[in-house]
Design a protein around this motif. Structure first.
Motif, short mmCIF file in Angstrom:
data_model
loop_
_atom_site.label_atom_id
_atom_site.label_comp_id
_atom_site.label_asym_id
_atom_site.label_seq_id
_atom_site.Cartn_x
_atom_site.Cartn_y
_atom_site.Cartn_z
N ARG A 72 0.82 -1.21 0.00
CA ARG A 72 0.00 0.00 0.00
C ARG A 72 0.85 1.26 0.00
NH1 ARG A 72 -5.19 1.12 0.63
NH2 ARG A 72 -5.74 3.25 1.24
N LEU A 73 1.93 1.26 0.79
CA LEU A 73 2.79 2.44 0.83
C LEU A 73 3.42 2.68 -0.54
CD1 LEU A 73 4.00 4.72 2.49
CD2 LEU A 73 5.87 3.18 3.12
N ARG A 74 3.86 1.63 -1.20
CA ARG A 74 4.43 1.78 -2.53
C ARG A 74 3.40 2.38 -3.49
NH1 ARG A 74 5.83 -3.17 -3.33
NH2 ARG A 74 3.90 -3.76 -4.41
N ASN A 75 2.18 1.88 -3.43
CA ASN A 75 1.13 2.40 -4.32
C ASN A 75 0.77 3.84 -3.99
OD1 ASN A 75 1.01 -0.07 -5.62
ND2 ASN A 75 -0.69 -0.83 -4.37
N LEU A 76 0.76 4.17 -2.70
CA LEU A 76 0.41 5.54 -2.30
C LEU A 76 1.50 6.52 -2.72
CD1 LEU A 76 -1.57 7.44 -0.93
CD2 LEU A 76 -0.47 6.91 1.27
N VAL A 77 2.75 6.13 -2.57
CA VAL A 77 3.85 6.99 -3.00
C VAL A 77 3.74 7.25 -4.51
CG1 VAL A 77 6.34 7.06 -3.38
CG2 VAL A 77 5.45 6.41 -1.15
N GLY A 78 3.40 6.21 -5.27
CA GLY A 78 3.21 6.41 -6.71
C GLY A 78 2.08 7.37 -7.01
N LEU A 79 0.99 7.29 -6.23
CA LEU A 79 -0.13 8.20 -6.44
C LEU A 79 0.26 9.63 -6.08
CD1 LEU A 79 -3.14 8.46 -7.17
CD2 LEU A 79 -3.69 7.99 -4.77
N VAL A 80 1.03 9.81 -5.03
CA VAL A 80 1.49 11.15 -4.64
C VAL A 80 2.36 11.75 -5.73
CG1 VAL A 80 2.89 12.46 -3.00
CG2 VAL A 80 1.31 10.70 -2.17
N HIS A 81 3.26 10.96 -6.28
CA HIS A 81 4.11 11.46 -7.37
C HIS A 81 3.27 11.85 -8.59
CE1 HIS A 81 7.86 10.90 -5.43
NE2 HIS A 81 7.86 9.58 -5.44
N ALA A 82 2.20 11.11 -8.85
CA ALA A 82 1.35 11.39 -10.01
C ALA A 82 0.47 12.61 -9.79
CB ALA A 82 0.50 10.17 -10.35
N GLU A 83 -0.10 12.75 -8.57
CA GLU A 83 -1.08 13.80 -8.31
C GLU A 83 -0.47 15.07 -7.70
OE1 GLU A 83 -4.18 13.91 -9.10
OE2 GLU A 83 -4.53 11.85 -9.74
N ARG A 84 0.67 14.95 -7.06
CA ARG A 84 1.37 16.08 -6.44
C ARG A 84 0.46 16.90 -5.52
NH1 ARG A 84 6.26 16.64 -8.37
NH2 ARG A 84 6.45 18.77 -7.57
N PRO A 85 -0.13 16.26 -4.51
CA PRO A 85 -0.99 17.01 -3.57
C PRO A 85 -0.18 17.94 -2.69
CG PRO A 85 -0.62 14.80 -2.76
CD PRO A 85 -0.01 14.84 -4.13
N ASP A 86 -0.84 18.97 -2.16
CA ASP A 86 -0.19 19.89 -1.24
C ASP A 86 -0.13 19.34 0.17
OD1 ASP A 86 0.16 22.36 -2.99
OD2 ASP A 86 -1.98 21.94 -3.23
N VAL A 87 -1.07 18.46 0.52
CA VAL A 87 -1.12 17.87 1.86
C VAL A 87 -1.76 16.50 1.79
CG1 VAL A 87 -3.33 19.00 2.39
CG2 VAL A 87 -1.85 18.25 4.26
N LEU A 88 -1.28 15.57 2.64
CA LEU A 88 -1.87 14.25 2.77
C LEU A 88 -2.55 14.15 4.12
CD1 LEU A 88 0.78 13.91 0.87
CD2 LEU A 88 0.54 11.48 1.35
N THR A 89 -3.63 13.36 4.17
CA THR A 89 -4.33 13.20 5.44
C THR A 89 -4.91 11.80 5.56
OG1 THR A 89 -6.03 14.14 6.90
CG2 THR A 89 -6.55 14.06 4.54
#
Length: 344
Positions: A72-89
């Motif tokens: 899950r962490l690997r997939n979430l990191v990939g999503l963050v790189h793709a979406e470039r959010p300002d904040v995660l929650t």
């Protein structure tokens, strides 16, 4: 700004849904990552929320948790790189906090469960900001913790956001047309904060059902399949309508801290029977008398606890519930403010 909300449990969908609406109405963008646990995906779909499912609930054993964590962490990191959010929650927030560190993004974690010791030890030291209720009893990092007067469940069950529909509860959710209805909740005990714990035995569940069916209709909400002789009690309504049923019940009895708290903030008396408690449940018990916390799952003890709860007069429940709402903040506004803060 863009917010990425990581959802790991059905209750997290409810917790964030009104804040998401406020964020979008204010011109912000919301990205949602989900987890296939119980009805979390179904709830998101029912709300029309686009989401990316990153993992499936593990088997509850340490090895399974470890495998899901890595995947899950690997997939979430990939999503963050793709979406470039300002904040995660996230609620509990281990994945949001860890992905935030790896991707150099701030993280805002909301939590209320002290006995999730492993998760909290891995999350709290690296989260940018931690929000907990005033009644939270566990350790938190002083300079990065914000406390607020309220309970998670008020983010979606405060009257401002939720108006129970009796007709809907009657037609689709199993509410008795006459007399009392009792909601019983049993869980799978596969969450990280359930390590080393066990839930009700089938003997306890049968004893509770048999006691309550003498007093009214019984509906069971469950995360796991029931024995054949209890299958007829299973909640049959849509998952997004369960709170409409709960709001008109005489009482809620179970081993789910979340549903018991939901019952209390709706003004429905509840009994929680499990080996461990929570700070917010004890607060709802000590401050408002809307919850009975029982540190036993033995059939006789649970049935006696139900009797004591039901013997208490209902005449002042409405006043106690009103006082709870008066003393609590608008949790949705707290969530919105936390995610849009300029100091993250």
């Amino acid at each position: 700004m863009k917010v990425l909300a990581d959802i790991g449990h059905p209750a997290h969908v409810h917790f964030y849904k009104n804040a998401w609406k406020c964020l979008i109405e204010a011109g912000h963008e919301v990205v949602v990552s989900s987890r296939a646990k119980e009805c979390a995906v179904d709830l998101l779909d029912a709300l029309g929320v686009e989401h990316r499912c990153l993992s499936r609930q593990n088997d509850g054993r340490p090895q399974g948790m470890g495998r899901e964590y890595v995947s899950r962490l690997r997939n979430l990191v990939g999503l963050v790189h793709a979406e470039r959010p300002d904040v995660l929650t996230g609620v509990g927030g281990i994945f949001a906090a860890h992905a935030g560190v790896l991707c150099r993004r701030p993280s805002v974690v909301f939590y209320d469960t002290e006995n999730a010791t492993l998760q909290n030890a891995l999350t709290y030291p690296v989260a940018t900001r931690l929000y907990v209720p005033d009644c939270y009893k566990g350790w938190t990092p002083n300079r990065r913790t914000v406390r607020y007067p309220g309970y998670h469940e008020l983010a979606y069950l405060r009257p401002k956001y939720f108006v129970p529909n009796r007709e809907l509860a009657l037609l689709h959710c199993g509410l008795a047309p006459f007399g009392d209805t009792f909601l019983v909740r049993v869980v799978s005990w596969q969450a990280n904060h359930d390590l080393g714990e066990k839930g009700w035995s089938e003997t306890t569940l049968r004893a509770v059902v048999h006691k309550l069916e003498e007093l009214g209709r019984v509906v069971i909400s469950t995360e796991t399949p029931l024995p054949p002789d209890l299958a007829r009690y299973v909640y049959q309504g849509p998952p997004e309508h369960l709170h409409h049923l709960l709001a008109f019940c005489r009482a809620c009895i179970g081993e789910s801290a979340t549903l018991v708290s939901e019952s209390a903030v709706l003004g429905v008396p509840a009994l929680y029977a499990a080996e461990t408690s929570r700070g917010y449940l004890e607060d709802l018990q000590d401050q408002y008398g809307l919850v009975t916390v029982l540190r036993s799952t033995e059939p006789k003890a649970v049935c006696q606890g139900i009797s004591r709860m039901l013997d208490a007069p209902l005449s002042d429940v409405r006043d106690r519930h009103a006082r709870l709402l008066e003393n609590s903040c608008d949790v949705t506004e707290t969530i919105y403010g936390a995610l849009t803060a300029e100091t993250l």
